[in-house]
Motif scaffolding. Structure first.
Motif, PDB file in Angstrom:
ATOM      1  N   UNK A 103     -51.756 -37.240 -48.702  1.00 50.44           N
ATOM      2  CA  UNK A 103     -51.938 -35.829 -48.109  1.00 50.44           C
ATOM      3  C   UNK A 103     -51.885 -35.981 -46.376  1.00 50.44           C
ATOM      4  N   UNK A 104     -51.183 -36.975 -45.925  1.00 49.94           N
ATOM      5  CA  UNK A 104     -51.339 -37.048 -44.387  1.00 49.94           C
ATOM      6  C   UNK A 104     -49.944 -36.786 -43.941  1.00 49.94           C
ATOM      7  N   UNK A 105     -49.894 -35.884 -43.032  1.00 52.50           N
ATOM      8  CA  UNK A 105     -48.617 -35.366 -42.150  1.00 52.50           C
ATOM      9  C   UNK A 105     -48.698 -35.350 -40.920  1.00 52.50           C
ATOM     10  N   UNK A 106     -48.762 -36.679 -40.468  1.00 49.77           N
ATOM     11  CA  UNK A 106     -48.910 -36.565 -38.920  1.00 49.77           C
ATOM     12  C   UNK A 106     -47.925 -37.695 -38.123  1.00 49.77           C
ATOM     13  N   UNK A 107     -47.656 -37.307 -36.933  1.00 54.04           N
ATOM     14  CA  UNK A 107     -46.455 -38.077 -36.259  1.00 54.04           C
ATOM     15  C   UNK A 107     -47.152 -38.618 -34.751  1.00 54.04           C
ATOM     16  N   UNK A 108     -48.375 -38.757 -34.683  1.00 55.65           N
ATOM     17  CA  UNK A 108     -48.795 -39.003 -33.325  1.00 55.65           C
ATOM     18  C   UNK A 108     -49.005 -40.449 -33.524  1.00 55.65           C
ATOM     19  N   UNK A 109     -49.015 -41.247 -34.485  1.00 53.15           N
ATOM     20  CA  UNK A 109     -49.356 -42.722 -34.597  1.00 53.15           C
ATOM     21  C   UNK A 109     -48.359 -43.482 -33.671  1.00 53.15           C
ATOM     22  N   UNK A 110     -48.670 -44.540 -33.478  1.00 56.85           N
ATOM     23  CA  UNK A 110     -47.718 -45.699 -32.471  1.00 56.85           C
ATOM     24  C   UNK A 110     -46.454 -45.711 -33.523  1.00 56.85           C
ATOM     25  N   UNK A 111     -45.285 -45.751 -32.634  1.00 57.65           N
ATOM     26  CA  UNK A 111     -44.183 -45.643 -33.636  1.00 57.65           C
ATOM     27  C   UNK A 111     -43.642 -44.351 -34.267  1.00 57.65           C
ATOM     28  N   UNK A 112     -44.422 -43.275 -34.156  1.00 59.31           N
ATOM     29  CA  UNK A 112     -44.076 -42.217 -34.535  1.00 59.31           C
ATOM     30  C   UNK A 112     -44.148 -42.081 -36.125  1.00 59.31           C
TER      31      UNK A 112
ATOM     32  N   UNK B 172     -55.059 -32.005 -47.672  1.00 58.14           N
ATOM     33  CA  UNK B 172     -54.059 -32.297 -47.073  1.00 58.14           C
ATOM     34  C   UNK B 172     -54.668 -32.457 -45.541  1.00 58.14           C
ATOM     35  N   UNK B 173     -53.752 -33.104 -44.659  1.00 59.49           N
ATOM     36  CA  UNK B 173     -54.066 -33.035 -43.221  1.00 59.49           C
ATOM     37  C   UNK B 173     -52.694 -33.207 -42.469  1.00 59.49           C
ATOM     38  N   UNK B 174     -52.783 -32.116 -41.412  1.00 63.09           N
ATOM     39  CA  UNK B 174     -51.370 -31.845 -40.854  1.00 63.09           C
ATOM     40  C   UNK B 174     -51.423 -31.982 -39.167  1.00 63.09           C
ATOM     41  N   UNK B 175     -50.726 -32.562 -38.716  1.00 64.55           N
ATOM     42  CA  UNK B 175     -50.630 -32.941 -37.086  1.00 64.55           C
ATOM     43  C   UNK B 175     -51.840 -33.504 -36.748  1.00 64.55           C
ATOM     44  N   UNK B 176     -52.652 -34.201 -37.453  1.00 57.19           N
ATOM     45  CA  UNK B 176     -53.999 -34.911 -37.193  1.00 57.19           C
ATOM     46  C   UNK B 176     -54.189 -35.993 -37.990  1.00 57.19           C
ATOM     47  N   UNK B 177     -54.675 -36.977 -37.492  1.00 58.40           N
ATOM     48  CA  UNK B 177     -55.245 -38.365 -38.273  1.00 58.40           C
ATOM     49  C   UNK B 177     -54.233 -39.332 -37.999  1.00 58.40           C
ATOM     50  N   UNK B 178     -53.221 -39.353 -37.406  1.00 60.13           N
ATOM     51  CA  UNK B 178     -52.286 -40.375 -36.955  1.00 60.13           C
ATOM     52  C   UNK B 178     -51.809 -41.494 -38.135  1.00 60.13           C
ATOM     53  N   UNK B 179     -51.386 -40.540 -39.260  1.00 62.96           N
ATOM     54  CA  UNK B 179     -50.922 -41.142 -40.408  1.00 62.96           C
ATOM     55  C   UNK B 179     -50.006 -40.395 -41.054  1.00 62.96           C
TER      56      UNK B 179
END
Length: 301
Positions: free
Chosen positions: A63-72, A50-57
């Protein structure tokens, strides 16, 4: 289970997301112990489960849980945007809560949403007295980051992160226990409301969390009485959840009095205490506290 998050300074949303995953591995031992990798190395990120708060996806399937990508990563119906804690909790919260969706929902309301709002730059509270700011769990977690004059090496930051994670895990575990207790108490509170002879006075058969259930569902209730370890309590019902203004304060002549002084004012021999804020009083017996409640209901300020 190997989980990757970003290196460098940490924040409440990534720390609490990992606290939730810590509790998940305890609830589901087959996942194995949680291994946390703090990195921005693409290969190490890709190798994690899993990836948390990183990866822009944001995609639970990968297994991706990020919110920094364009559009949130979207927002709740009330407009509070998802940060990593909210994304992880939305996916795994009910499982952390033993399969109880209601408990998971309560945790989202009392803890997750405030952490998410802080991380996504949404103001959900403001000072009422000058510039005095309320201390929040987000501030508390941020305080674990090393200051400029402390050990800011990679090892020092990891020690600070681990301390913050232990702190957050403890908070989340206690909030879970509290939410479970509140859900189990709700039916008992509803039963007490239903059997009350006077809708203004609700008697519980033991101390339990009652505000969240009673305040919105018993609009006529003014006071609640309940047994304590060695005496009985009388509490005023607040007008609004989370606020201190009562529907009806206890009588002003009682305020701040105790023992013989309060007994003289009330005529209740075992009256023991009334808070100066006029929201709580104590008597030594059920008869005593019910007499205090009767007087409070009859009192006109």
């Amino acid at each position: 289970m190997r989980v990757a998050t970003h290196s460098g300074s940490f924040h409440a949303d990534d720390v609490f997301a990992l606290a939730a995953l810590t509790l998940l591995t305890r609830a589901e031992p087959a996942r194995g112990p949680l291994e946390i990798v703090r990195t921005r190395d693409p290969e190490l990120l890709a190798a994690a489960d899993l990836r948390v708060d990183v990866g822009q996806r944001n995609d639970p399937a990968t297994g991706d849980f990020d919110h920094h990508q364009r559009g949130g990563a979207g927002e709740r119906a009330n407009g509070i945007r998802y940060a990593s804690f909210g994304l992880v909790w939305r996916e795994f919260g009910a499982r952390v809560a033993g399969g109880d969706d209601e408990v998971a929902r309560r945790i989202d309301e009392v803890l997750v949403q405030s952490v998410d709002a802080n991380d996504t730059g949404q103001t959900i509270s403001s000072p009422l007295i000058g510039d005095v700011q309320a201390m929040t769990v987000s501030h508390a977690i941020a305080a674990f980051n090393p200051n400029w004059d402390e050990d800011a090496s990679s090892a020092g930051k990891r020690r600070a992160f681990d301390a913050a994670l232990e702190f957050a895990t403890g908070i989340l575990a206690r909030e879970l226990a509290s939410a479970i207790a509140q859900v189990s108490a709700a039916a008992l509170v509803r039963a007490a409301i239903a059997r009350a002879d006077d809708p203004r006075l609700i008697e519980l058969d033991r101390g339990m969390p009652w505000h969240r259930e009673l305040v919105p569902s018993a609009p006529d209730a003014l006071y609640v009485v309940y047994p304590r370890e060695q005496d009985w309590g009388l509490q005023a019902v607040p007008r609004v959840l989370g606020e201190f203004t009562n529907r009806k304060d206890l009588p002003e002549p009682w305020a701040g009095r105790s023992d013989a002084e309060l007994a003289e004012v009330t005529g209740v021999a075992d009256a023991r205490f009334c808070h100066s804020g006029r929201f709580m009083a104590v008597a030594g017996s059920r008869d005593g506290v019910l007499e205090l409640a009767r007087q409070a209901l009859a009192h006109v300020d």
